[in-house]
Design a protein around this motif. Structure first.
Motif, mmCIF file in Angstrom:
data_model
loop_
_atom_site.group_PDB
_atom_site.id
_atom_site.type_symbol
_atom_site.label_atom_id
_atom_site.label_comp_id
_atom_site.label_asym_id
_atom_site.label_seq_id
_atom_site.Cartn_x
_atom_site.Cartn_y
_atom_site.Cartn_z
ATOM 1 N N ALA A 111 0.477 -1.226 0.345
ATOM 2 C CA ALA A 111 0.076 0.252 0.232
ATOM 3 C C ALA A 111 0.594 1.399 0.034
ATOM 4 C CB ALA A 111 -0.794 0.140 0.688
ATOM 5 N N VAL A 112 0.570 2.281 -1.067
ATOM 6 C CA VAL A 112 1.316 3.249 -0.984
ATOM 7 C C VAL A 112 0.988 4.358 -0.871
ATOM 8 C CG1 VAL A 112 2.944 4.820 -2.251
ATOM 9 C CG2 VAL A 112 3.194 2.443 -2.403
ATOM 10 N N LYS A 113 0.868 5.548 0.025
ATOM 11 C CA LYS A 113 0.341 6.963 0.472
ATOM 12 C C LYS A 113 1.693 7.822 0.088
ATOM 13 C CE LYS A 113 -2.319 5.400 4.091
ATOM 14 N NZ LYS A 113 -3.731 5.828 4.477
ATOM 15 N N ILE A 114 0.600 8.911 -0.040
ATOM 16 C CA ILE A 114 1.293 9.966 -0.495
ATOM 17 C C ILE A 114 1.238 11.212 0.336
ATOM 18 C CG2 ILE A 114 1.601 12.333 -1.872
ATOM 19 C CD1 ILE A 114 -0.250 10.332 -4.442
ATOM 20 N N ARG A 115 2.165 11.328 0.943
ATOM 21 C CA ARG A 115 1.936 12.338 2.288
ATOM 22 C C ARG A 115 3.320 13.089 2.693
ATOM 23 N NH1 ARG A 115 3.004 6.837 6.561
ATOM 24 N NH2 ARG A 115 4.956 6.505 5.988
ATOM 25 N N LEU A 116 3.401 13.894 3.662
ATOM 26 C CA LEU A 116 4.393 14.544 4.002
ATOM 27 C C LEU A 116 5.502 14.078 5.019
ATOM 28 C CD1 LEU A 116 2.306 18.225 5.420
ATOM 29 C CD2 LEU A 116 2.804 17.174 3.621
ATOM 30 N N MET A 117 6.399 14.457 4.270
ATOM 31 C CA MET A 117 8.355 14.070 5.146
ATOM 32 C C MET A 117 8.576 14.844 6.143
ATOM 33 S SD MET A 117 11.140 11.850 4.711
ATOM 34 C CE MET A 117 12.544 12.506 5.000
ATOM 35 N N ARG A 118 8.981 15.530 7.355
ATOM 36 C CA ARG A 118 8.759 16.523 7.995
ATOM 37 C C ARG A 118 10.492 17.438 7.879
ATOM 38 N NH1 ARG A 118 10.982 19.198 12.732
ATOM 39 N NH2 ARG A 118 9.401 20.956 12.638
ATOM 40 N N GLY A 135 -2.122 6.451 -10.170
ATOM 41 C CA GLY A 135 -2.453 5.554 -11.362
ATOM 42 C C GLY A 135 -1.744 4.259 -11.370
ATOM 43 N N LEU A 136 -0.254 4.305 -10.460
ATOM 44 C CA LEU A 136 -0.505 2.532 -9.420
ATOM 45 C C LEU A 136 -0.818 2.989 -8.612
ATOM 46 C CD1 LEU A 136 3.085 3.222 -9.660
ATOM 47 C CD2 LEU A 136 1.909 1.823 -11.542
ATOM 48 N N GLY A 137 -2.281 3.360 -8.065
ATOM 49 C CA GLY A 137 -3.395 3.406 -6.964
ATOM 50 C C GLY A 137 -2.746 3.889 -5.528
ATOM 51 N N ALA A 138 -1.771 4.871 -5.740
ATOM 52 C CA ALA A 138 -0.839 5.531 -3.833
ATOM 53 C C ALA A 138 -2.738 6.463 -3.974
ATOM 54 C CB ALA A 138 -0.557 6.425 -4.307
ATOM 55 N N GLN A 139 -2.669 6.230 -2.527
ATOM 56 C CA GLN A 139 -3.844 7.402 -1.617
ATOM 57 C C GLN A 139 -2.986 8.249 -0.973
ATOM 58 O OE1 GLN A 139 -6.697 5.939 -1.702
ATOM 59 N NE2 GLN A 139 -5.795 4.229 -2.739
ATOM 60 N N ILE A 140 -3.390 9.741 -0.981
ATOM 61 C CA ILE A 140 -3.680 10.447 -0.939
ATOM 62 C C ILE A 140 -3.993 11.121 0.312
ATOM 63 C CG2 ILE A 140 -3.308 12.937 -1.364
ATOM 64 C CD1 ILE A 140 -3.155 12.351 -4.359
ATOM 65 N N THR A 141 -2.562 10.974 1.394
ATOM 66 C CA THR A 141 -3.655 11.549 2.956
ATOM 67 C C THR A 141 -4.646 13.060 2.841
ATOM 68 O OG1 THR A 141 -1.267 12.759 3.396
ATOM 69 C CG2 THR A 141 -1.683 10.449 3.900
ATOM 70 N N GLU A 142 -5.311 13.625 4.302
ATOM 71 C CA GLU A 142 -6.037 14.568 3.476
ATOM 72 C C GLU A 142 -5.363 15.195 3.976
ATOM 73 O OE1 GLU A 142 -9.063 13.948 3.924
ATOM 74 O OE2 GLU A 142 -9.168 11.725 3.303
ATOM 75 N N THR A 143 -4.134 15.824 4.537
ATOM 76 C CA THR A 143 -3.681 16.589 4.552
ATOM 77 C C THR A 143 -2.973 17.309 2.885
ATOM 78 O OG1 THR A 143 -2.814 16.269 6.839
ATOM 79 C CG2 THR A 143 -1.417 18.302 5.683
ATOM 80 N N VAL A 144 -2.310 15.824 2.358
ATOM 81 C CA VAL A 144 -1.180 16.780 1.162
ATOM 82 C C VAL A 144 -2.464 17.001 0.376
ATOM 83 C CG1 VAL A 144 -0.683 15.552 -0.508
ATOM 84 C CG2 VAL A 144 -0.003 15.501 1.302
ATOM 85 N N LYS A 145 -3.797 15.885 0.545
ATOM 86 C CA LYS A 145 -5.498 16.454 -0.232
ATOM 87 C C LYS A 145 -5.262 17.692 0.376
ATOM 88 C CE LYS A 145 -7.837 13.373 -1.114
ATOM 89 N NZ LYS A 145 -9.141 12.894 -1.287
ATOM 90 N N ALA A 146 -5.373 18.331 1.095
ATOM 91 C CA ALA A 146 -5.952 19.900 1.678
ATOM 92 C C ALA A 146 -4.677 21.162 0.567
ATOM 93 C CB ALA A 146 -6.054 20.045 2.788
#
Length: 80
Positions: free
Chosen positions: A2-9, A61-72
């Protein structure tokens, strides 16, 4: 996997800077990532968000989910 697109501090104490990354969902927030998609700097006025749209589309396209913060953030910039 499962791949997510999220923030890395990143950055120093009290001076945050974030990378927008594609990473496995079970990895630590600041752990190993698959690819950098962009960055977010909340300290500038206005906050700076820069995203590589081709890389973002590839991971979505590969099915990664975007976190709510990144989506906003992406909606505020008009990317999504």
């Amino acid at each position: 996997m499962a791949v997510k697109i999220r923030l890395m501090r990143m950055g120093a104490k009290k001076r945050p800077f974030y990378r927008i990354v594609a990473t496995e969902a079970r990895r630590a927030r600041d752990g190993k990532y698959l690819e950098v998609v962009g960055f977010y700097n909340p300290l500038t006025d206005p906050a700076e968000v820069k995203v590589n749209k081709e890389t973002l589309q590839k991971w979505m396209g590969l099915g990664a989910q975007i976190t709510e913060t990144v989506k906003a953030l992406l909606k505020r910039q008009g990317i999504l």
